[in-house]
Design a protein around this motif. Structure first.
Motif, mmCIF file in Angstrom:
data_model
loop_
_atom_site.group_PDB
_atom_site.id
_atom_site.type_symbol
_atom_site.label_atom_id
_atom_site.label_comp_id
_atom_site.label_asym_id
_atom_site.label_seq_id
_atom_site.Cartn_x
_atom_site.Cartn_y
_atom_site.Cartn_z
ATOM 1 N N SER A 81 8.871 29.568 -9.996
ATOM 2 C CA SER A 81 8.276 29.512 -11.299
ATOM 3 C C SER A 81 8.441 28.065 -11.604
ATOM 4 C CB SER A 81 8.552 30.165 -12.250
ATOM 5 O OG SER A 81 9.998 30.312 -12.575
ATOM 6 N N THR A 82 9.712 27.651 -11.537
ATOM 7 C CA THR A 82 10.023 25.999 -11.701
ATOM 8 C C THR A 82 8.961 25.011 -11.081
ATOM 9 O OG1 THR A 82 12.059 26.675 -12.060
ATOM 10 C CG2 THR A 82 11.747 24.445 -11.531
ATOM 11 N N LEU A 83 8.659 25.412 -9.657
ATOM 12 C CA LEU A 83 7.883 24.675 -8.919
ATOM 13 C C LEU A 83 6.323 24.845 -9.417
ATOM 14 C CD1 LEU A 83 7.214 23.118 -6.295
ATOM 15 C CD2 LEU A 83 6.814 25.303 -4.976
ATOM 16 N N PHE A 132 2.319 21.998 -12.184
ATOM 17 C CA PHE A 132 1.256 21.800 -13.457
ATOM 18 C C PHE A 132 1.385 20.737 -14.164
ATOM 19 C CE2 PHE A 132 0.355 22.642 -17.893
ATOM 20 C CZ PHE A 132 -1.033 22.926 -17.892
ATOM 21 N N LEU A 133 2.531 20.091 -14.550
ATOM 22 C CA LEU A 133 2.861 18.895 -15.195
ATOM 23 C C LEU A 133 2.492 17.636 -14.742
ATOM 24 C CD1 LEU A 133 6.281 19.822 -16.751
ATOM 25 C CD2 LEU A 133 4.349 19.755 -17.790
ATOM 26 N N LEU A 134 2.564 17.608 -13.403
ATOM 27 C CA LEU A 134 2.238 16.361 -12.430
ATOM 28 C C LEU A 134 0.658 16.481 -12.338
ATOM 29 C CD1 LEU A 134 4.972 16.423 -9.511
ATOM 30 C CD2 LEU A 134 4.660 15.032 -11.523
ATOM 31 N N TRP A 135 -0.079 17.559 -12.512
ATOM 32 C CA TRP A 135 -1.369 17.651 -12.260
ATOM 33 C C TRP A 135 -2.184 17.133 -13.452
ATOM 34 C CZ3 TRP A 135 -4.657 22.042 -13.821
ATOM 35 C CH2 TRP A 135 -5.837 21.925 -13.300
#
Length: 85
Positions: A5-7, A12-15
Motif C-alpha cells: 500500500s505504501t508503494l 500515485f503521488l509521483l504520478w
C-alpha cells in the motif's frame, strides 16, 4: 501488505506531481493577462484557490490520522475484552 500500500501511495503521488507543476504557468499567464487588462478580481479568486490547494493535503492527513487512531482504539478494546474472558 503494508509495503504494498505504501508503494501504491508513492506511485500515485509521483504520478500526480507532474500535472500539478504544469498548472503553475497557466495560473501565472491568467493573472498577468487579467492585470494587464485592469481586472483584479481574478487574483483574489486565485488566492482562495491556492489556500484551498494548500489546506487539502493537511485535511486529508488529519482525516486519515483520525481514522487510523479510531481503528487502533477499537482493536485495542477488542483485545482487552478477549483477554478478560
Amino acid at each position: 501488505m503494508r509495503s504494498k500500500s505504501t508503494l501504491y501511495i508513492l506511485i500515485f503521488l509521483l504520478w500526480t506531481t507532474g500535472e500539478s507543476i504544469a498548472q503553475c504557468a497557466m495560473c501565472r499567464a491568467t493573472v498577468e493577462n487579467n492585470i494587464n487588462t485592469g481586472e483584479t478580481s481574478v487574483g483574489a479568486g486565485l488566492n482562495y484557490g491556492i489556500l484551498y490547494l494548500f489546506m487539502a493535503p493537511y485535511l486529508l492527513a488529519m482525516v486519515i490520522g483520525y481514522l487510523w487512531y479510531r481503528n487502533y482504539k477499537k482493536q485495542k478494546s477488542q483485545k482487552t475484552k478477549v483477554q478478560h474472558l
